[in-house]
Design an enzyme around this catalytic site. Structure first.
Site, short mmCIF file in Angstrom:
data_model
loop_
_atom_site.label_atom_id
_atom_site.label_comp_id
_atom_site.label_asym_id
_atom_site.label_seq_id
_atom_site.Cartn_x
_atom_site.Cartn_y
_atom_site.Cartn_z
N HIS A 5 -13.04 -1.78 15.59
CA HIS A 5 -12.96 -0.36 15.23
C HIS A 5 -13.16 0.45 16.51
CE1 HIS A 5 -14.43 3.55 13.65
NE2 HIS A 5 -13.45 3.33 12.80
N GLU A 55 0.84 -1.21 0.00
CA GLU A 55 0.00 0.00 0.00
C GLU A 55 0.87 1.25 0.00
OE1 GLU A 55 -3.51 0.32 2.66
OE2 GLU A 55 -2.48 2.12 3.40
N ALA A 67 -19.35 2.98 5.43
CA ALA A 67 -18.76 2.30 4.27
C ALA A 67 -19.81 1.43 3.57
CB ALA A 67 -17.58 1.45 4.72
N GLY A 124 -13.65 6.46 6.05
CA GLY A 124 -12.77 7.61 6.31
C GLY A 124 -12.93 8.04 7.76
N LYS A 166 -21.57 -5.65 5.71
CA LYS A 166 -20.82 -5.21 4.52
C LYS A 166 -20.61 -6.41 3.57
CE LYS A 166 -17.37 -2.89 6.77
NZ LYS A 166 -16.24 -1.97 7.02
N GLN A 205 -7.05 -3.79 9.37
CA GLN A 205 -6.21 -2.77 10.01
C GLN A 205 -4.93 -3.45 10.45
OE1 GLN A 205 -4.99 0.02 10.36
NE2 GLN A 205 -6.67 1.13 11.34
N TYR A 227 -11.31 -5.01 11.47
CA TYR A 227 -10.47 -4.58 12.59
C TYR A 227 -10.28 -5.70 13.61
CZ TYR A 227 -11.46 -0.16 10.43
OH TYR A 227 -11.55 0.85 9.51
N TYR A 281 -6.81 7.01 -0.26
CA TYR A 281 -7.65 8.13 -0.72
C TYR A 281 -7.71 9.16 0.40
CZ TYR A 281 -11.29 9.50 -4.12
OH TYR A 281 -12.01 10.07 -5.13
N HIS A 306 -8.34 3.15 -3.04
CA HIS A 306 -9.28 3.24 -1.92
C HIS A 306 -10.29 4.33 -2.28
CE1 HIS A 306 -6.17 1.60 1.19
NE2 HIS A 306 -6.24 0.86 0.09
P1 FAD Z 1 -17.44 1.56 8.62
O1 FAD Z 1 -17.49 0.17 8.14
O2 FAD Z 1 -18.47 2.50 8.13
O3 FAD Z 1 -17.50 1.51 10.23
C1 FAD Z 1 -17.26 2.68 11.01
C2 FAD Z 1 -17.82 2.49 12.40
O4 FAD Z 1 -19.25 2.50 12.34
C3 FAD Z 1 -17.47 1.16 13.07
O5 FAD Z 1 -17.35 1.39 14.44
C4 FAD Z 1 -18.65 0.26 12.78
O6 FAD Z 1 -18.81 -0.74 13.76
C5 FAD Z 1 -19.80 1.26 12.79
N1 FAD Z 1 -20.88 0.99 11.87
C6 FAD Z 1 -20.80 0.49 10.62
N2 FAD Z 1 -22.02 0.45 10.04
C7 FAD Z 1 -22.87 0.98 10.93
C8 FAD Z 1 -24.28 1.25 10.91
N3 FAD Z 1 -25.03 0.96 9.86
N4 FAD Z 1 -24.84 1.82 12.03
C9 FAD Z 1 -24.08 2.13 13.10
N5 FAD Z 1 -22.75 1.88 13.18
C10 FAD Z 1 -22.16 1.32 12.10
N6 FAD Z 1 -8.95 6.15 5.68
C11 FAD Z 1 -8.81 7.09 4.70
O7 FAD Z 1 -9.18 8.25 4.91
N7 FAD Z 1 -8.26 6.78 3.49
C12 FAD Z 1 -7.84 5.54 3.20
O8 FAD Z 1 -7.36 5.29 2.10
C13 FAD Z 1 -7.96 4.52 4.19
N8 FAD Z 1 -7.56 3.24 3.96
C14 FAD Z 1 -7.76 2.26 4.91
C15 FAD Z 1 -7.42 0.95 4.62
C16 FAD Z 1 -7.63 -0.06 5.57
C17 FAD Z 1 -7.28 -1.50 5.22
C18 FAD Z 1 -8.18 0.26 6.84
C19 FAD Z 1 -8.38 -0.80 7.87
C20 FAD Z 1 -8.51 1.58 7.13
C21 FAD Z 1 -8.32 2.60 6.18
N9 FAD Z 1 -8.69 3.92 6.42
C22 FAD Z 1 -8.54 4.89 5.44
C23 FAD Z 1 -9.22 4.31 7.73
C24 FAD Z 1 -10.76 4.15 7.81
O9 FAD Z 1 -11.37 5.06 6.94
C25 FAD Z 1 -11.17 4.37 9.26
O10 FAD Z 1 -10.71 3.31 10.06
C26 FAD Z 1 -12.63 4.68 9.51
O11 FAD Z 1 -12.73 5.19 10.86
C27 FAD Z 1 -13.58 3.50 9.43
O12 FAD Z 1 -13.72 3.06 8.16
P2 FAD Z 1 -14.63 1.75 7.83
O13 FAD Z 1 -14.66 1.64 6.37
O14 FAD Z 1 -14.15 0.61 8.61
O15 FAD Z 1 -16.04 2.27 8.37
#
Ligand code: FAD
Length: 347
Positions: free
Chosen positions: A213, A48, A174, A155, A229, A240, A209, A80, A124
């Site tokens: 998370h 990455e 996401a 994000g 998802k 992570q 995670y 991203y 991403h």
């Molecule tokens: P989500 O899956 O949306 O989850 C976020 C939180 O909300 C979690 O606590 C989850 O349990 C909760 N949740 C999910 N769905 C719901 C729902 N429907 N109702 C209530 N709660 C819910 N960040 C960047 O800015 N750019 C990048 O390129 C980037 N790359 C990454 C690559 C990897 C492999 C990883 C692990 C992380 C990366 N991140 C990046 C960081 C990431 O954006 C953060 O960790 C962010 O806080 C969570 O992203 P997620 O996609 O896991 O979110």
């Protein structure tokens, strides 16, 4: 008489090792899941990178990647980044609020890396800071460029905000962004008047995670959303970073017990400075094992820390390979030499 056509292109990354471009057979572009299926149980490598800071050239990125390409990674992920709010001082001493996107260009960089190295790329995409329309346009660009992989993420909160605030025309989670990509794969665009729209064919990854998370109340609840998802169409999970393989093994077991069957790719990062003992837990919400922390605390310089971190990452990688992970994915973040030293012991 039958005619055999051989498509020959040059493989520019070899140019750094030879004065003349070498011809090679053009490789078929593949999705992450196709790479995994074709590997037939062999452990793959992927790396990455971050887009260069605005003002830096693409060569800075190539210099970073060059030492890693000898390991023939299956693909390269490119992160991203959203715009950040900054305050610029005017001549009269007052401040202007400006939005600056310090690391733009993910889509273009993915195309550039692919052309330069003849390797697949995984951009991403994030919800934070982007409208659904902007995301759709990015997806259309990727589709036109023939890039069929995306890792969809929410994000993090903007630097100056305590919590994640979605864009007013964007997504909150996401899973919603995932749905948008799935819709596009079915030819469903944001504009209702696009009938029978061209279908994209994105292979979609999501984040997982092993240590949960940080906003989730516990691993079980986090798992519930992760499962949503996957049920929503995610093809694989990328994790992570973690420094304790036991956490990863437990995570995989919990995923499988919850009926999550897609490939789970471990994300790995080298520990290279003493400061990271506190920075990594604060920023990434991961624990550092006592044994590793004590070794690092004994180090007299960051060079020594890098040695400890390299050895730890190698041990972690060997154990994960033994466990049968499909891919070892490395966050290279400015430390390609460390990753190079680790991966050369594994190939
Ligand atoms: P989500 O899956 O949306 O989850 C976020 C939180 O909300 C979690 O606590 C989850 O349990 C909760 N949740 C999910 N769905 C719901 C729902 N429907 N109702 C209530 N709660 C819910 N960040 C960047 O800015 N750019 C990048 O390129 C980037 N790359 C990454 C690559 C990897 C492999 C990883 C692990 C992380 C990366 N991140 C990046 C960081 C990431 O954006 C953060 O960790 C962010 O806080 C969570 O992203 P997620 O996609 O896991 O979110």
């Amino acid at each position: 008489m039958a005619t055999i056509t051989v498509i020959i292109i040059h493989q520019p990354y070899l140019q750094s090792y030879a004065s003349l471009p070498l011809p090679t057979i053009f490789l078929h572009r593949m999705k992450v899941t196709e790479h995994i299926a074709n590997a037939q149980g062999k452990t793959l490598f992927s790396f990455e990178v971050l887009p260069p800071l605005k003002g830096k050239t693409i060569e800075t990125l190539y210099n970073h990647l060059d030492p890693l390409m000898e390991f023939k990674p299956s693909w390269i992920n490119v992160t991203y980044h959203r715009a950040e709010t900054m305050f610029k001082k005017r001549a009269d001493g007052s401040f202007d609020k400006v939005e600056v996107r310090k690391r733009p260009g993910t889509v273009g960089i993915c195309a550039a890396i692919r052309n330069h190295y003849n390797v697949d790329t995984v951009p991403h995409l994030i919800c934070g800071g982007f409208s659904k329309q902007e995301t759709e346009n990015a997806l259309i660009d990727l589709n036109f460029l023939g890039i069929d992989n995306v890792l969809v993420l929410r994000g993090d909160a903007e630097k100056n905000e305590p919590n994640f605030v979605p864009h007013k025309d964007g997504h909150s989670y996401a899973s919603e962004l995932l749905q948008q990509v799935v819709n596009l794969n079915h030819g469903i665009y944001l504009e209702d008047d696009i009938q029978s729209g061209g279908k994209t064919k994105f292979c979609i990854g999501v984040a997982g995670y092993p240590e949960k998370h940080f906003e989730a109340p516990n691993l079980e609840i986090d798992m519930k959303y992760l499962k949503a998802k996957v049920e929503g169409g995610a093809d694989y999970i990328m994790t992570q970073m973690f420094f304790d393989n036991k956490k990863f093994f437990h995570f995989v077991k919990t995923c499988r017990a919850n009926g999550i069957e897609v490939p789970i790719i471990p994300g790995l990062k080298p520990l290279t400075t003493k400061k990271q003992l506190s920075v990594l837990p604060r920023i990434f919400h991961v624990d550092l094992p006592t044994e590793l922390s004590l070794e690092v605390m004994k180090c007299k310089s960051d060079e020594e820390v890098e040695q400890v971190g390299t050895e730890w990452l190698l041990q972690q990688s060997r154990e994960l390979k033994e466990f049968g992970v499909p891919v070892l994915h490395y966050y290279t973040l400015g430390k390609p030499r460390v990753i190079q030293n680790v991966v050369k012991e594994l190939v």
